[in-house]
Design an enzyme around this catalytic site. Structure first.
Site, mmCIF file in Angstrom:
data_model
loop_
_atom_site.group_PDB
_atom_site.id
_atom_site.type_symbol
_atom_site.label_atom_id
_atom_site.label_comp_id
_atom_site.label_asym_id
_atom_site.label_seq_id
_atom_site.Cartn_x
_atom_site.Cartn_y
_atom_site.Cartn_z
ATOM 1 N N GLU A 188 79.016 64.543 -29.300
ATOM 2 C CA GLU A 188 79.031 65.115 -27.932
ATOM 3 C C GLU A 188 79.927 64.348 -26.961
ATOM 4 O O GLU A 188 79.499 64.023 -25.841
ATOM 5 C CB GLU A 188 77.598 65.182 -27.382
ATOM 6 C CG GLU A 188 76.730 66.180 -28.109
ATOM 7 C CD GLU A 188 75.382 66.450 -27.443
ATOM 8 O OE1 GLU A 188 75.041 65.774 -26.451
ATOM 9 O OE2 GLU A 188 74.678 67.351 -27.916
ATOM 10 N N GLU A 191 72.871 70.275 -34.281
ATOM 11 C CA GLU A 191 71.681 70.088 -33.435
ATOM 12 C C GLU A 191 71.254 71.454 -32.933
ATOM 13 O O GLU A 191 72.041 72.136 -32.254
ATOM 14 C CB GLU A 191 71.961 69.179 -32.244
ATOM 15 C CG GLU A 191 72.129 67.725 -32.621
ATOM 16 C CD GLU A 191 72.245 66.803 -31.410
ATOM 17 O OE1 GLU A 191 71.639 67.100 -30.356
ATOM 18 O OE2 GLU A 191 72.959 65.795 -31.532
HETATM 19 O O1 AHR Z 1 68.690 65.492 -30.086
HETATM 20 C C1 AHR Z 1 68.591 64.883 -28.849
HETATM 21 C C2 AHR Z 1 69.927 64.685 -28.150
HETATM 22 O O2 AHR Z 1 70.460 65.922 -27.771
HETATM 23 C C3 AHR Z 1 71.024 64.051 -28.972
HETATM 24 O O3 AHR Z 1 70.963 62.665 -28.945
HETATM 25 C C4 AHR Z 1 72.262 64.520 -28.288
HETATM 26 O O4 AHR Z 1 73.342 64.615 -29.172
HETATM 27 C C5 AHR Z 1 71.868 65.863 -27.698
HETATM 28 O O5 AHR Z 1 72.269 65.997 -26.395
#
Ligand code: AHR
Length: 504
Positions: A173, A292
């Site tokens: 990210e 994610e």
């Molecule tokens: O999964 C939780 C967080 O969400 C992670 O660390 C990040 O990559 C995302 O914003």
């Protein structure tokens, strides 16, 4: 009662089911690692300090691959802090989650855990505060057999065989201003390309993931992917996507239709990668690593972060330990349907996260472990979805939502395993209060027999599982399913997830 009908044919295949669709994520965040997968003092802990009660649930969940060690955490992480004699490892401040990191658990402990859980490791390198050299060092320590300083260091740490990690994330990210080492698309694209090409010089067979946008609402979404891929196209295999959903303003109908957003998101990322492919005149395609995704009530974490003071750093605090509801489970099920439906281009996916923090599994320090509501659709889809994802023709009643306009009340995916003849029908009724009948035309499968039909639903869609009532929300047999004259009929209550299996 309203009826939704589904037509399928074994010849109409989207793509094979990728086992990597059933990935998960372990981040050094909250209690995912410490008192989650790892708790040496727990009565169930094995000789490596791993909780065997949690390991058993991970196996039952059917997880194929686990991304590690972050997440935002990785952007400030020094991997070498987490290897070697535990008593000599440094204790650090982790800025991502305002936590004290003891480093008692690191790469070698994770690899041992992954081996016991039977999952593939997806390793993220730090491209926030670090760069090419540290990624190469991690690769040498982790993957080189021996005879060099770092590989011999691993051997001296008691790990003779290299970890053989194939799948690597090039940072996390980095489009996000909250990220340590936040970068522009050009800055990140250059760094990712340099790191990827350096790693490939060591091992051309590695599979590499460039960071896409942190979410679809990022102001740079689309432009970020295009620029990053222009820098990295020849060096990487995947671009990542991340998405979290939550019930907002009690608007259940929109929440239940969240997978519409995921469908659009995937289509847009595919269009962007294929645009770059055309522009660069390349033949290979870049696939999506949706590494994610989940339901996450993020407001609590945001407020927590805003309220952090210089004094309140803790080891493994309770963060985002969501008590997941029936509605959350139905949304998780429908997000899985979206990922499966896009199996031709989404070839890796990781539910974030595995234990306690936004986790499918919950456990207490020194206490029990239990399945959250969202555990069930994942476990059933992982167990039942086999063979190929079929292209379906759906004719379903629609209903209105504030966020997505009219949406079909039913969403479904059908898989067919040509070798065993097994068919799985995975479906959600995402109408907030009306049941419907699903009809599936199975005339193309004359030998099909009903072998399993279950339903996850509840009179109270806010119901959750707790330590006291760990099985309040769980799939139960659905008695209102039949197969007659080549038609499968199933009554699906409002806000429900269904898993039906047919054998021959
Ligand atoms: O999964 C939780 C967080 O969400 C992670 O660390 C990040 O990559 C995302 O914003």
């Amino acid at each position: 009662m309203r009826t939704a009908s589904l037509s399928i044919d074994p010849a109409f295949v989207i793509a094979p089911v990728n086992r990597r669709t059933f990935g998960s994520f372990v981040e050094h965040m909250g209690r995912c690692v410490y008192t989650g997968i790892y708790e040496p003092d727990h009565p169930s802990a094995d000789e490596d300090g791993l909780r065997t009660d949690v390991l058993e649930l991970v196996r039952e969940l059917g997880v194929s691959l686990v991304r590690y060690p972050g997440g935002n955490f990785v952007s400030g992480y020094r991997w070498e802090d987490g290897v070697g004699p535990v008593e000599e490892r440094p204790t650090r401040l982790d800025s991502a989650w305002h936590t004290i990191e003891t480093n008692a658990f690191g790469l070698n402990e994770f690899s041992r855990w992954a081996h016991k859980a039977g999952v593939e490791t997806m390793m993220a390198v730090n491209l926030g505060t670090r760069g090419v050299q540290e990624a190469l060092d991690l690769f040498e320590y982790s993957n080189h057999p021996g005879g060099t300083t770092l590989s011999d260091l691993r051997v001296s740490h008691g790990v003779q065989d290299p970890h053989g990690i194939r799948l690597w994330c090039l940072g996390n990210e980095l489009d996000g201003p909250w990220q340590l080492g936040h970068k522009t698309a050009h800055e990140y694209g250059r760094l990712a390309a340099e790191t990827a090409s350096a790693l490939r010089q060591r091992d051309p067979s590695l599979q590499l993931v460039a960071c896409g946008s942190s979410h679809r609402q990022m102001p740079t979404f689309g432009a970020w992917e295009a620029t990053v891929l222009e820098h990295t196209y020849d060096q990487v295999d995947f671009i990542s996507a991340h998405a979290y959903y939550q019930l907002e303003d009690d608007d259940l109908a929109s929440f239940l239709a969240s997978s519409r957003d995921m469908d659009d998101f995937v289509d847009e990322v595919v269009a962007t990668t294929d645009h770059v492919r055309a522009k660069l005149r390349r033949s290979k395609r870049i696939n999506i690593s949706f590494d994610e995704w989940n339901v996450w009530y993020r407001e609590e974490s945001r407020q927590l972060r805003a309220g952090w003071t210089a004094e309140d750093w803790e080891v493994a605090p309770r963060l985002s330990e969501e008590p997941y509801t029936v509605a959350d489970a139905v949304v998780v099920g429908s997000l899985l349907l979206s990922l499966l439906r896009h199996s031709d281009r989404v070839t890796v996916a990781c539910q974030a996260q595995l234990v306690n923090t936004i986790g499918s599994i919950r456990c207490e320090p020194g206490g029990p472990a239990w399945r959250q509501s969202i555990f069930h659709p994942f476990a059933q889809a992982s167990r039942l979805a086999r063979g190929d994802v079929l292209r379906t023709v759906l004719d379903a009643p629609v209903h209105d939502t504030a966020r997505f306009g009219q949406v079909p009340s039913l969403d479904a995916v059908v898989t067919h395993d040509a070798e065993t003849g097994e068919i799985a029908v995975l479906a959600v009724n995402r109408h907030p209060d009306e049941a419907l009948t699903l009809e599936v035309d199975l005339r193309a499968f004359p030998a099909a027999r009903l072998t399993e039909a279950s339903l996850l639903s509840d009179d109270d869609w806010r119901a959750t599982n707790t330590q006291q009532q760990p099985d309040r929300v769980a799939p139960r047999p659905n008695p209102r399913v039949s197969l007659e004259d080549g038609t499968l009929r199933a009554v699906l209550p409002a806000v429900s997830w269904s898993a039906i299996q047919l054998g021959v």
